[in-house]
Design a protein around this motif. Structure first.
Motif, short mmCIF file in Angstrom:
data_model
loop_
_atom_site.label_atom_id
_atom_site.label_comp_id
_atom_site.label_asym_id
_atom_site.label_seq_id
_atom_site.Cartn_x
_atom_site.Cartn_y
_atom_site.Cartn_z
N ILE A 125 42.48 49.03 29.36
CA ILE A 125 41.26 48.28 29.36
C ILE A 125 41.69 46.85 29.47
CG2 ILE A 125 39.18 47.86 28.01
CD1 ILE A 125 39.51 50.57 26.57
N HIS A 126 40.88 46.39 30.33
CA HIS A 126 41.46 44.91 30.79
C HIS A 126 40.62 43.82 30.72
CE1 HIS A 126 44.53 47.15 32.97
NE2 HIS A 126 43.49 48.09 33.39
N ARG A 133 44.87 41.05 38.35
CA ARG A 133 45.94 41.66 38.69
C ARG A 133 45.98 43.08 39.23
NH1 ARG A 133 50.68 39.04 35.00
NH2 ARG A 133 49.90 36.78 35.15
N MET A 134 44.99 43.96 38.53
CA MET A 134 44.89 45.10 39.08
C MET A 134 44.17 45.22 40.51
SD MET A 134 45.71 47.67 37.17
CE MET A 134 44.83 49.05 38.13
N ARG A 135 43.34 44.44 40.77
CA ARG A 135 42.79 44.32 42.00
C ARG A 135 43.72 44.02 43.12
NH1 ARG A 135 37.87 41.58 39.97
NH2 ARG A 135 36.09 42.92 39.97
N GLY A 315 35.60 48.17 31.80
CA GLY A 315 36.81 47.40 31.87
C GLY A 315 38.01 48.51 31.86
N GLN A 316 38.00 49.57 31.91
CA GLN A 316 39.05 50.81 31.89
C GLN A 316 39.28 50.99 33.29
OE1 GLN A 316 37.60 54.62 30.33
NE2 GLN A 316 39.54 54.68 29.34
N THR A 317 40.61 51.47 33.49
CA THR A 317 40.98 51.94 34.98
C THR A 317 41.84 53.08 34.75
OG1 THR A 317 43.16 50.23 34.69
CG2 THR A 317 41.20 49.52 35.94
N PHE A 318 41.48 53.79 35.80
CA PHE A 318 42.28 55.17 35.88
C PHE A 318 42.14 55.82 37.29
CE2 PHE A 318 37.99 56.22 33.92
CZ PHE A 318 37.46 56.91 34.90
N LEU A 356 37.79 51.12 38.64
CA LEU A 356 37.41 50.27 37.41
C LEU A 356 36.09 50.46 36.82
CD1 LEU A 356 37.99 47.72 35.61
CD2 LEU A 356 36.83 46.36 37.42
N ILE A 357 36.18 50.92 35.85
CA ILE A 357 34.67 51.26 35.35
C ILE A 357 33.76 50.09 34.86
CG2 ILE A 357 33.44 52.28 33.19
CD1 ILE A 357 34.87 54.33 35.21
#
Length: 368
Positions: A125-126, A133-135, A315-318, A356-357
């Motif tokens: 969760i970001h 940075r994930m993007r 904010g969670q990524t999976f 990304l949620i």
């Protein structure tokens, strides 16, 4: 990258198709004894000289015209796919040495060990910086997988694809996440035809009519971005084309239910519903996963129907990465402990996105 009684002697099956009854007889043993002509003549005598009445048990199911059309098409596909099963089964080619990564590129912590890392219990969760940075990592992964797809053609080897992918990733200042993960020897996974996932690039040349999943993960500025697509090589038969198309549709069906507060199990339900319309199997052995600063973490995302607890958080990524098969979902794994194939040799296809949620839905990060 993805982290198992007939009680009467005569039965009839009945369907209502366009309101017209269709009956078809099927032979069944009575208490283990076949219905012979001797039994038939005995029954006739009883009919004439007694009040004996034969009983027919009719099992009826109302089938819509659409469902029947899908069933017929599926049967045709299975017959058509016989040709694909006749092609030589996959054999491991020569695996070359792993490629070097420049010293200035940041490496993930697992590279120093050949042991397979444990799945982290930490959900990814970001904050705003982490999302940025994930993007960046996911956009690079998306560009790389699309570039890899342009290389797919008969006669190219999966090793050549690996070399090209490796070079593009390191040129961008990133690390190819699969390289050294639990001893994985290459920078990308290339899974051809009956290979479900985790295929190791080697000297095998792609053949006209193959399908190939290319699974790319990059590690950029401390964050992983993960995506995969299945590509057609040359003249692919209709059955395999449809499998690829429906698998991609299943991915987007799963993504469509995602938003803050949604139960994770709704993903598997939605994917399974769509796959079942076409008679495809949904592989349950391999799952999606949390991703961010850690390559594989909770939550594990099941693509089949399940009762998994837990819900999504803003904010969670999976990743969501369903694998569908034209036949059995049972699998076998080669001695390399990575390459996993369908047990019956039937084709498999996979698509994957990192998402990304958000409050109102899900943002697909592996696009550009």
């Amino acid at each position: 990258m993805a982290c198992a009684t007939a009680a009467v002697s005569l039965q009839f099956s009945s369907s209502l198709i366009n309101n017209e009854a269709k009956l078809s007889s099927s032979y069944a043993p009575l208490m283990g004894t076949p219905l012979t002509s001797h039994h038939s003549s005995s029954l006739s005598k009883l009919d004439k000289g007694s009040n004996f009445t034969r009983q027919l048990v009719i099992y009826a199911k109302r089938v819509s015209g659409l469902e029947e059309a899908i069933r017929i098409r599926r049967e045709r596909e299975l017959r058509t796919s016989t040709a694909s099963r006749r092609r030589p089964p996959l054999r491991r080619g020569k695996v070359s040495q792993q490629l070097p990564v420049p010293d200035h590129i940041q490496q993930p912590p697992y590279v120093s060990s050949k042991l397979l890392p444990e799945i982290s219990s930490e959900h990814q969760i970001h904050d705003s910086e982490g999302i940025a940075r994930m993007r960046a990592a996911c956009e690079l992964a998306a560009r790389v997988v699309d570039y890899a797809g342009t290389l797919v053609r008969p006669s190219i080897t999966t090793n050549e694809i690996d070399i090209a992918v490796h070079q593009m990733i390191v040129d961008a200042g990133a690390y190819p996440s699969p390289l050294g993960y639990g001893g994985f020897p290459k920078s990308v996974c290339t899974s051809v035809n009956e290979c479900m996932c985790h295929g190791i690039p080697d000297s095998r040349q792609l053949q006209d009519g193959d399908i190939i999943n290319i699974d790319v993960t990059v590690y950029l500025n401390g964050y992983h971005g993960d995506t995969s697509k299945t590509f057609l090589c040359g003249n692919v038969n209709d059955a395999m084309k449809r499998l690829v198309k429906v698998t991609e549709e299943c991915l987007y069906k799963g993504i469509s239910v995602c938003k803050d507060g949604t139960l994770f199990r709704k993903i598997g339900k939605r994917i399974s519903e769509h796959a079942e319309k076409f008679g495809y199997g949904v592989v349950d052995r391999f799952v999606g996963h949390g991703i961010g600063t850690v390559f594989h973490s909770e939550p594990l995302i099941f693509h089949h129907r399940n009762d998994k607890a837990g819900h999504m958080v803003e904010g969670q990524t999976f990743t969501i990465e369903p694998i569908l098969t034209l036949g059995s979902t049972e699998c076998i794994t080669w001695e390399d402990n990575w390459t996993t194939l369908t047990a019956d040799g039937s084709p498999a296809a996979q698509f994957e996105h990192t998402i990304l949620i958000t409050k109102t839905g899900a943002e697909i990060l592996t696009t550009y």
